[in-house]
Design an enzyme around this catalytic site. Sequence first.
Site, PDB file in Angstrom:
ATOM      1  N   THR A   4      17.419  15.493 -26.474  1.00  0.00           N
ATOM      2  CA  THR A   4      18.683  16.069 -26.967  1.00  0.00           C
ATOM      3  C   THR A   4      19.670  15.008 -27.458  1.00  0.00           C
ATOM      4  OG1 THR A   4      19.469  15.974 -24.695  1.00  0.00           O
ATOM      5  CG2 THR A   4      18.553  18.083 -25.436  1.00  0.00           C
ATOM      6  N   VAL A  52      18.999   9.445 -30.259  1.00  0.00           N
ATOM      7  CA  VAL A  52      17.666   8.935 -30.565  1.00  0.00           C
ATOM      8  C   VAL A  52      16.643  10.074 -30.488  1.00  0.00           C
ATOM      9  CG1 VAL A  52      15.848   7.371 -29.758  1.00  0.00           C
ATOM     10  CG2 VAL A  52      18.234   6.599 -29.821  1.00  0.00           C
ATOM     11  N   CYS A  90      18.793  -2.023 -30.837  1.00  0.00           N
ATOM     12  CA  CYS A  90      18.901  -1.645 -32.260  1.00  0.00           C
ATOM     13  C   CYS A  90      19.658  -2.681 -33.091  1.00  0.00           C
ATOM     14  CB  CYS A  90      19.574  -0.282 -32.384  1.00  0.00           C
ATOM     15  SG  CYS A  90      21.068  -0.115 -31.413  1.00  0.00           S
ATOM     16  N   SER A 100      27.023   5.956 -33.823  1.00  0.00           N
ATOM     17  CA  SER A 100      25.850   6.684 -33.303  1.00  0.00           C
ATOM     18  C   SER A 100      25.035   5.798 -32.360  1.00  0.00           C
ATOM     19  CB  SER A 100      24.972   7.212 -34.438  1.00  0.00           C
ATOM     20  OG  SER A 100      24.428   6.147 -35.187  1.00  0.00           O
ATOM     21  N   HIS A 115      23.763  -0.370 -38.499  1.00  0.00           N
ATOM     22  CA  HIS A 115      24.356  -1.587 -37.948  1.00  0.00           C
ATOM     23  C   HIS A 115      24.274  -2.703 -38.997  1.00  0.00           C
ATOM     24  CE1 HIS A 115      24.580   0.499 -34.260  1.00  0.00           C
ATOM     25  NE2 HIS A 115      23.608  -0.066 -33.579  1.00  0.00           N
TER      26      HIS A 115
HETATM   27  P1  NAP Z   1      22.375   9.833 -25.739  1.00  0.00           P
HETATM   28  O1  NAP Z   1      22.731  10.426 -27.050  1.00  0.00           O
HETATM   29  O2  NAP Z   1      23.431   9.709 -24.716  1.00  0.00           O
HETATM   30  O3  NAP Z   1      21.130  10.653 -25.114  1.00  0.00           O
HETATM   31  C1  NAP Z   1      20.686  10.418 -23.812  1.00  0.00           C
HETATM   32  C2  NAP Z   1      19.544  11.374 -23.454  1.00  0.00           C
HETATM   33  O4  NAP Z   1      19.183  11.134 -22.084  1.00  0.00           O
HETATM   34  C3  NAP Z   1      19.912  12.858 -23.563  1.00  0.00           C
HETATM   35  O5  NAP Z   1      18.793  13.582 -24.009  1.00  0.00           O
HETATM   36  C4  NAP Z   1      20.232  13.254 -22.122  1.00  0.00           C
HETATM   37  O6  NAP Z   1      19.972  14.617 -21.835  1.00  0.00           O
HETATM   38  C5  NAP Z   1      19.225  12.393 -21.366  1.00  0.00           C
HETATM   39  N1  NAP Z   1      19.644  12.155 -19.988  1.00  0.00           N
HETATM   40  C6  NAP Z   1      20.818  11.594 -19.566  1.00  0.00           C
HETATM   41  N2  NAP Z   1      20.870  11.585 -18.210  1.00  0.00           N
HETATM   42  C7  NAP Z   1      19.722  12.155 -17.775  1.00  0.00           C
HETATM   43  C8  NAP Z   1      19.197  12.458 -16.492  1.00  0.00           C
HETATM   44  N3  NAP Z   1      19.848  12.158 -15.362  1.00  0.00           N
HETATM   45  N4  NAP Z   1      17.983  13.065 -16.427  1.00  0.00           N
HETATM   46  C9  NAP Z   1      17.302  13.366 -17.564  1.00  0.00           C
HETATM   47  N5  NAP Z   1      17.745  13.117 -18.806  1.00  0.00           N
HETATM   48  C10 NAP Z   1      18.942  12.518 -18.906  1.00  0.00           C
HETATM   49  O7  NAP Z   1      21.791   8.348 -25.922  1.00  0.00           O
HETATM   50  P2  NAP Z   1      21.034   7.697 -27.194  1.00  0.00           P
HETATM   51  O8  NAP Z   1      21.993   7.029 -28.070  1.00  0.00           O
HETATM   52  O9  NAP Z   1      20.100   8.698 -27.757  1.00  0.00           O
HETATM   53  O10 NAP Z   1      20.239   6.527 -26.484  1.00  0.00           O
HETATM   54  C11 NAP Z   1      19.103   6.758 -25.677  1.00  0.00           C
HETATM   55  C12 NAP Z   1      18.527   5.418 -25.242  1.00  0.00           C
HETATM   56  O11 NAP Z   1      18.115   4.690 -26.409  1.00  0.00           O
HETATM   57  C13 NAP Z   1      19.550   4.513 -24.526  1.00  0.00           C
HETATM   58  O12 NAP Z   1      18.902   3.778 -23.560  1.00  0.00           O
HETATM   59  C14 NAP Z   1      20.067   3.623 -25.657  1.00  0.00           C
HETATM   60  O13 NAP Z   1      20.545   2.400 -25.184  1.00  0.00           O
HETATM   61  C15 NAP Z   1      18.830   3.445 -26.499  1.00  0.00           C
HETATM   62  N6  NAP Z   1      19.044   3.200 -27.934  1.00  0.00           N
HETATM   63  C16 NAP Z   1      19.964   3.908 -28.644  1.00  0.00           C
HETATM   64  C17 NAP Z   1      20.111   3.678 -30.020  1.00  0.00           C
HETATM   65  C18 NAP Z   1      21.098   4.410 -30.865  1.00  0.00           C
HETATM   66  O14 NAP Z   1      21.299   3.993 -32.025  1.00  0.00           O
HETATM   67  N7  NAP Z   1      21.753   5.463 -30.370  1.00  0.00           N
HETATM   68  C19 NAP Z   1      19.286   2.761 -30.641  1.00  0.00           C
HETATM   69  C20 NAP Z   1      18.340   2.059 -29.893  1.00  0.00           C
HETATM   70  C21 NAP Z   1      18.230   2.295 -28.547  1.00  0.00           C
HETATM   71  P3  NAP Z   1      21.172  15.736 -21.844  1.00  0.00           P
HETATM   72  O15 NAP Z   1      21.564  15.926 -23.255  1.00  0.00           O
HETATM   73  O16 NAP Z   1      20.521  16.924 -21.241  1.00  0.00           O
HETATM   74  O17 NAP Z   1      22.274  15.170 -21.001  1.00  0.00           O
END
Ligand code: NAP
Length: 349
Positions: free
Chosen positions: A12, A15, A148, A178, A241
């Site tokens: 959700t 990413v 990233c 994002s 970025h």
């Molecule tokens: P995000 O939008 O905050 O999404 C986090 C996801 O983790 C959501 O699906 C959330 O589910 C789930 N989650 C959170 N707490 C949880 C729990 N206790 N149990 C199960 N699921 C849980 O974060 P994001 O930006 O997509 O980033 C995800 C990861 O990729 C992070 O580690 C981040 O550092 C890394 N990353 C991000 C990017 C980027 O550009 N955004 C790029 C590279 C790497 P719910 O929606 O149900 O809460």
Amino acid sequence: MQKIKVGVLGATGSVGQRFIQLLENHPFFTVSHLAASEKSAGQTYGQVMKSRWKISSDIPAYAKDIVITLPKPSETDGVKLVFSGLDSSIAGEVESEYAQAGVIVISNSKNHRMDANVPILSAEVNAEHLDVLSAQNTKGKIITNSNCTIMGVTISLKPLFDQFGLESVMLFSMQAISGAGYPGVPSMDILGNVVPYISGEEEKAEIEPQKCLGRVVDGKIVSADFKISAHCNRVPVFDGHTVCVSAKFKKKPNREEILKAWKEFSGEPQKLQLPFAPEQTILYREEADRPQPRLDLDTGKGMTTVVGRLREDSLLDWKWVVLSHNTIRGAAGAALLNAELMYKKGLIS
Ligand code: NAP
């Protein structure tokens, strides 16, 4: 050909949504398992994402009726591989559980990146790091993406590092909102503003590229031995970025040598003609004011690293600007390319 069943953990999030988009009609993989937190579990992806989908195309039909579960290996329904976009507060433990249960994990989180025998895999840069997987003592294996911010930086450094060696690198990032996930940075903190601090980001940017550019010696990854100093900033850009890079080389190249090295750079994904491989891994833009997120982000469907403004640096040797798509090349797209590489190399049975 029977497709391999895969899952998306954190489906959700920022990413996770990219994974759902990019996996639509994938020739090797079919999605059958979606996981997120308690907030989302038990509902269909379509229900949960009605008000949360942030990508400018519809939610793919294939995903809408899949019921989201908690991230538990017992819920996987026989998937061979999961892509993880889980929040780092939970990713480390959950990804280990999946690997123990025999599932391959391709992660975007920081948690396992610096573990011995876990590659920070960037398919064009270090495909040979897959050789260390056999040293992981779980049935399933963990593979990570880099942070990233430094994904595109490392790609731009790779051909230069190989040909001229590196002594030191300085980088200044301008990172999209994002990159902070959803809902991320409050609009009142970022609109018309720059935030010169992103928790933990500089520390990652200063050690991950060296592991990525490291060599496999006696079955272990030995990091490259140059230093990086990083300044990381959040700017009011939605996706993409941009990073200003200055580098000092062991043997200073001339401008033509650098441009040639970038132009000719390609790797296993191009050789193997992987579905997600960009035709051009690095594209150099000659215009004085490029790359820009608004104009260049979708180059190579978001998988090409766009570089520009190469000029001499009065302190180090050369400086340039790198743009890469943080949720595609910096996350879901790169993870998918890694999975395609593993599939073609027979590492996903
Ligand atoms: P995000 O939008 O905050 O999404 C986090 C996801 O983790 C959501 O699906 C959330 O589910 C789930 N989650 C959170 N707490 C949880 C729990 N206790 N149990 C199960 N699921 C849980 O974060 P994001 O930006 O997509 O980033 C995800 C990861 O990729 C992070 O580690 C981040 O550092 C890394 N990353 C991000 C990017 C980027 O550009 N955004 C790029 C590279 C790497 P719910 O929606 O149900 O809460």
